[in-house]
Design a protein around this motif. Structure first.
Motif, PDB file in Angstrom:
ATOM      1  N   ASP A 199     -19.183  14.836 -25.082  1.00 50.47           N
ATOM      2  CA  ASP A 199     -19.505  13.438 -24.817  1.00 50.47           C
ATOM      3  C   ASP A 199     -18.257  12.620 -25.118  1.00 50.47           C
ATOM      4  O   ASP A 199     -17.709  12.698 -26.220  1.00 50.47           O
ATOM      5  CB  ASP A 199     -20.671  12.995 -25.707  1.00 50.47           C
ATOM      6  CG  ASP A 199     -21.202  11.614 -25.352  1.00 50.47           C
ATOM      7  OD1 ASP A 199     -21.716  11.453 -24.229  1.00 50.47           O
ATOM      8  OD2 ASP A 199     -21.094  10.697 -26.202  1.00 50.47           O
ATOM      9  N   PHE A 200     -17.778  11.837 -24.131  1.00 53.96           N
ATOM     10  CA  PHE A 200     -16.500  11.157 -24.306  1.00 53.96           C
ATOM     11  C   PHE A 200     -16.404   9.980 -23.355  1.00 53.96           C
ATOM     12  O   PHE A 200     -17.278   9.766 -22.511  1.00 53.96           O
ATOM     13  CB  PHE A 200     -15.338  12.135 -24.071  1.00 53.96           C
ATOM     14  CG  PHE A 200     -15.352  12.829 -22.738  1.00 53.96           C
ATOM     15  CD1 PHE A 200     -14.532  12.417 -21.699  1.00 53.96           C
ATOM     16  CD2 PHE A 200     -16.183  13.919 -22.513  1.00 53.96           C
ATOM     17  CE1 PHE A 200     -14.541  13.058 -20.472  1.00 53.96           C
ATOM     18  CE2 PHE A 200     -16.197  14.565 -21.290  1.00 53.96           C
ATOM     19  CZ  PHE A 200     -15.379  14.143 -20.261  1.00 53.96           C
ATOM     20  N   ASN A 201     -15.320   9.197 -23.476  1.00 61.35           N
ATOM     21  CA  ASN A 201     -15.075   8.093 -22.542  1.00 61.35           C
ATOM     22  C   ASN A 201     -13.577   7.889 -22.376  1.00 61.35           C
ATOM     23  O   ASN A 201     -12.777   8.750 -22.749  1.00 61.35           O
ATOM     24  CB  ASN A 201     -15.816   6.825 -22.972  1.00 61.35           C
ATOM     25  CG  ASN A 201     -15.268   6.207 -24.257  1.00 61.35           C
ATOM     26  OD1 ASN A 201     -14.268   6.666 -24.806  1.00 61.35           O
ATOM     27  ND2 ASN A 201     -15.919   5.168 -24.738  1.00 61.35           N
ATOM     28  N   TYR A 202     -13.187   6.727 -21.822  1.00 62.38           N
ATOM     29  CA  TYR A 202     -11.768   6.487 -21.575  1.00 62.38           C
ATOM     30  C   TYR A 202     -10.938   6.631 -22.839  1.00 62.38           C
ATOM     31  O   TYR A 202      -9.802   7.118 -22.807  1.00 62.38           O
ATOM     32  CB  TYR A 202     -11.555   5.071 -21.031  1.00 62.38           C
ATOM     33  CG  TYR A 202     -12.047   4.810 -19.627  1.00 62.38           C
ATOM     34  CD1 TYR A 202     -11.883   5.732 -18.606  1.00 62.38           C
ATOM     35  CD2 TYR A 202     -12.667   3.597 -19.321  1.00 62.38           C
ATOM     36  CE1 TYR A 202     -12.322   5.478 -17.322  1.00 62.38           C
ATOM     37  CE2 TYR A 202     -13.107   3.315 -18.034  1.00 62.38           C
ATOM     38  CZ  TYR A 202     -12.943   4.258 -17.037  1.00 62.38           C
ATOM     39  OH  TYR A 202     -13.378   3.986 -15.770  1.00 62.38           O
ATOM     40  N   ASP A 203     -11.467   6.165 -23.950  1.00 61.52           N
ATOM     41  CA  ASP A 203     -10.669   6.019 -25.167  1.00 61.52           C
ATOM     42  C   ASP A 203     -10.965   7.055 -26.237  1.00 61.52           C
ATOM     43  O   ASP A 203     -10.187   7.195 -27.178  1.00 61.52           O
ATOM     44  CB  ASP A 203     -10.890   4.614 -25.764  1.00 61.52           C
ATOM     45  CG  ASP A 203     -10.526   3.510 -24.782  1.00 61.52           C
ATOM     46  OD1 ASP A 203      -9.461   3.612 -24.145  1.00 61.52           O
ATOM     47  OD2 ASP A 203     -11.320   2.558 -24.644  1.00 61.52           O
ATOM     48  N   THR A 204     -12.074   7.770 -26.143  1.00 64.10           N
ATOM     49  CA  THR A 204     -12.480   8.704 -27.195  1.00 64.10           C
ATOM     50  C   THR A 204     -12.641  10.096 -26.617  1.00 64.10           C
ATOM     51  O   THR A 204     -13.381  10.290 -25.651  1.00 64.10           O
ATOM     52  CB  THR A 204     -13.817   8.260 -27.833  1.00 64.10           C
ATOM     53  OG1 THR A 204     -13.676   6.923 -28.324  1.00 64.10           O
ATOM     54  CG2 THR A 204     -14.207   9.178 -28.977  1.00 64.10           C
ATOM     55  N   GLN A 205     -11.947  11.064 -27.202  1.00 68.25           N
ATOM     56  CA  GLN A 205     -12.023  12.437 -26.734  1.00 68.25           C
ATOM     57  C   GLN A 205     -13.332  13.087 -27.197  1.00 68.25           C
ATOM     58  O   GLN A 205     -14.016  12.572 -28.087  1.00 68.25           O
ATOM     59  CB  GLN A 205     -10.839  13.232 -27.265  1.00 68.25           C
ATOM     60  CG  GLN A 205     -10.835  13.396 -28.796  1.00 68.25           C
ATOM     61  CD  GLN A 205      -9.764  14.350 -29.283  1.00 68.25           C
ATOM     62  OE1 GLN A 205      -9.615  15.448 -28.761  1.00 68.25           O
ATOM     63  NE2 GLN A 205      -9.009  13.913 -30.275  1.00 68.25           N
ATOM     64  N   PRO A 206     -13.720  14.223 -26.612  1.00 70.09           N
ATOM     65  CA  PRO A 206     -14.897  14.940 -27.099  1.00 70.09           C
ATOM     66  C   PRO A 206     -14.743  15.306 -28.570  1.00 70.09           C
ATOM     67  O   PRO A 206     -13.708  15.841 -28.981  1.00 70.09           O
ATOM     68  CB  PRO A 206     -14.944  16.183 -26.213  1.00 70.09           C
ATOM     69  CG  PRO A 206     -14.219  15.794 -24.969  1.00 70.09           C
ATOM     70  CD  PRO A 206     -13.136  14.875 -25.425  1.00 70.09           C
ATOM     71  N   LEU A 207     -15.773  15.009 -29.356  1.00 72.82           N
ATOM     72  CA  LEU A 207     -15.766  15.259 -30.794  1.00 72.82           C
ATOM     73  C   LEU A 207     -17.018  16.037 -31.174  1.00 72.82           C
ATOM     74  O   LEU A 207     -18.031  15.985 -30.480  1.00 72.82           O
ATOM     75  CB  LEU A 207     -15.733  13.930 -31.560  1.00 72.82           C
ATOM     76  CG  LEU A 207     -14.482  13.061 -31.386  1.00 72.82           C
ATOM     77  CD1 LEU A 207     -14.702  11.681 -31.987  1.00 72.82           C
ATOM     78  CD2 LEU A 207     -13.273  13.740 -32.012  1.00 72.82           C
ATOM     79  N   PRO A 208     -16.990  16.738 -32.321  1.00 74.47           N
ATOM     80  CA  PRO A 208     -18.195  17.427 -32.785  1.00 74.47           C
ATOM     81  C   PRO A 208     -19.224  16.428 -33.316  1.00 74.47           C
ATOM     82  O   PRO A 208     -18.899  15.286 -33.634  1.00 74.47           O
ATOM     83  CB  PRO A 208     -17.672  18.337 -33.901  1.00 74.47           C
ATOM     84  CG  PRO A 208     -16.412  17.687 -34.363  1.00 74.47           C
ATOM     85  CD  PRO A 208     -15.816  17.018 -33.161  1.00 74.47           C
ATOM     86  N   GLY A 209     -20.480  16.873 -33.393  1.00 74.02           N
ATOM     87  CA  GLY A 209     -21.538  16.015 -33.901  1.00 74.02           C
ATOM     88  C   GLY A 209     -22.857  16.330 -33.233  1.00 74.02           C
ATOM     89  O   GLY A 209     -23.094  17.460 -32.787  1.00 74.02           O
ATOM     90  N   THR A 210     -23.733  15.320 -33.141  1.00 72.15           N
ATOM     91  CA  THR A 210     -25.041  15.473 -32.525  1.00 72.15           C
ATOM     92  C   THR A 210     -25.232  14.411 -31.456  1.00 72.15           C
ATOM     93  O   THR A 210     -24.632  13.339 -31.504  1.00 72.15           O
ATOM     94  CB  THR A 210     -26.165  15.346 -33.572  1.00 72.15           C
ATOM     95  OG1 THR A 210     -26.049  14.075 -34.235  1.00 72.15           O
ATOM     96  CG2 THR A 210     -26.091  16.458 -34.593  1.00 72.15           C
TER      97      THR A 210
END
Length: 409
Positions: free
Chosen positions: A344-355
């Protein structure tokens, strides 16, 4: 009567028509143009080569998916003439528009790589799964495969669903193990990227998964040509293959080029937040047809249409567009053996771990192999036909949230 013309009845085009049909003022008429009268669930192509989906599960007639009262035309598009506010169809018919939405997507172009289509190996030892016919023919090739070197290959970015080649590789590994021929097969992943994916955290996780499965990664591989049964890069690296599963160059529709509306890949340059053409104030481009710097995936079409509909109603009323699409995308990543990941990501945030979507609850796990992610991907097919395309509410926010995500791995 004012005219909205939508070019393309794929994911983005169908969603837009269904959403706007209910909300446009009565003096607007909607016309949809598509060259095919069949709608394809393209995420299902990935499963066809492994026999996990039947052909009829990924293709349905288009007309029942669109509302009554909408004009639907099955025809090829010749040219858009922005100065006349007209679309010219093959055969000469002209459609006037007050607003135009281009949603004709992208398509694989094997003809753009020397030796790929014209070297005598297309659909013999070279296959793709980004088309319906290609996926079905690849299924036959995999049934006949007895071992050797199987190469998954990407010509260049951007492509539809950039995780799909990784998914194919994971599923191929599991498929070959089930058949008992994995030890007789070299799996190679050749990519123009410096690693398995485009962002550092996801690249590390996905790259480790490839390594654990014994897949050789060939990074920064920019193919110059296909020489028989060998991939040749611009820096003269060579990868021989027995079976090549390639993702050809993805390009937008040819009419975009003829109309002077696109870049070198026939993608329409747009404002990345409003999806309005940078050159024409009455043309929008949605889904894969535009040049926004995020994933070309169905989730992007979904989230961007959520923002677009409100903006469009403001736009035709002469008011400023206040919605801003943030590039939100999420993708399930099949990893084989009944498991998958979610990013799950967007223009400014890369895919990260979580829920996702609920912090701490999920039920889906980001960048973790879990059975629940696999079942989520399979369930999405039902949601696609019954919720997404008809424009019914889906309780997922259009904008990406940091809730539930961890900034450190």
């Amino acid at each position: 009567m004012r005219n909205l013309v939508v070019l393309g009845a794929g994911t983005a085009g169908t969603m837009v028509v269904n959403r706007l049909h209910r909300r446009l003022p009565r003096d607007w008429r909607i016309t949809v143009v598509d060259r095919s009268d069949v709608h394809h669930y393209q995420p299902g192509y990935l499963f066809l080569p492994f026999g996990a989906y039947r052909p009829e599960q990924v293709a349905k007639p288009s007309r029942p998916l669109l509302p009554q009262g909408v004009d639907v035309i099955c025809a090829d598009i010749d040219q858009v003439m922005p100065e006349l506010r007209e679309v010219r169809l093959a055969g000469g018919r002209r459609l006037p528009y007050d607003r135009l939405v281009i949603a004709t997507g992208v398509e694989p172009r094997p003809d753009q790589t020397p030796g790929m289509l014209d070297g005598g190996q297309w659909r013999r030892s070279i296959f793709d799964f980004y088309t319906y016919d290609g996926a079905l023919q690849l299924a036959s090739a995999l049934r006949d495969f007895r071992g050797g070197r199987l190469v998954t290959h990407i010509v260049d970015m951007p492509i539809k669903c950039p995780v799909a080649p990784l998914e194919f590789t994971f599923l191929a590994d599991a498929h070959l193990r089930r058949r008992g021929i994995r030890d007789r097969t070299d799996l190679v992943y050749a990519t123009p990227l410096p690693g398995a994916f485009t962002q550092p955290v996801a690249t590390r996780r996905l790259g480790t998964m490839l390594e654990h499965r014994g897949v050789t990664v060939e990074p920064d591989f920019l193919v110059e040509r296909v020489d028989g049964t060998t991939l040749v890069s611009y820096d003269d690296r060579r990868i021989p293959f027995d079976l090549l599963v390639t993702v050809p160059l993805n390009m937008g529709a040819e009419f975009v080029a003829r109309s002077g509306l696109g870049d070198e890949l026939n993608l329409v340059p747009v404002d990345r937040h409003t999806l309005l053409s940078r050159s024409h104030p009455d043309i929008f481009a949605l889904g894969d047809a535009n040049d926004i710097p995020t994933s070309k995936a169905g989730s992007v079409a979904h989230f961007s249409v959520d923002v677009f509909v409100g903006n469009f109603l403001q736009h035709i009323a002469g008011r400023p567009m206040t919605g801003r699409f943030d590039g939100h995308a999420n993708c399930f990543v099949e990893s084989g053996d009944g498991k998958g990941l979610l990013i799950d990501f967007n223009y400014d945030t890369q895919p990260l771990p979580g829920t996702y979507p609920l912090p701490g609850v999920g039920p889906f796990r980001l960048l973790e192999e879990r059975a629940v992610n696999h079942w989520g991907k399979l369930a999405f097919r039902w949601a696609y036909w019954h919720l997404l395309l008809p424009g019914r509410p889906i309780p997922l926010p259009a904008h990406m949230s940091m809730a539930g995500k961890h900034t450190e791995e």
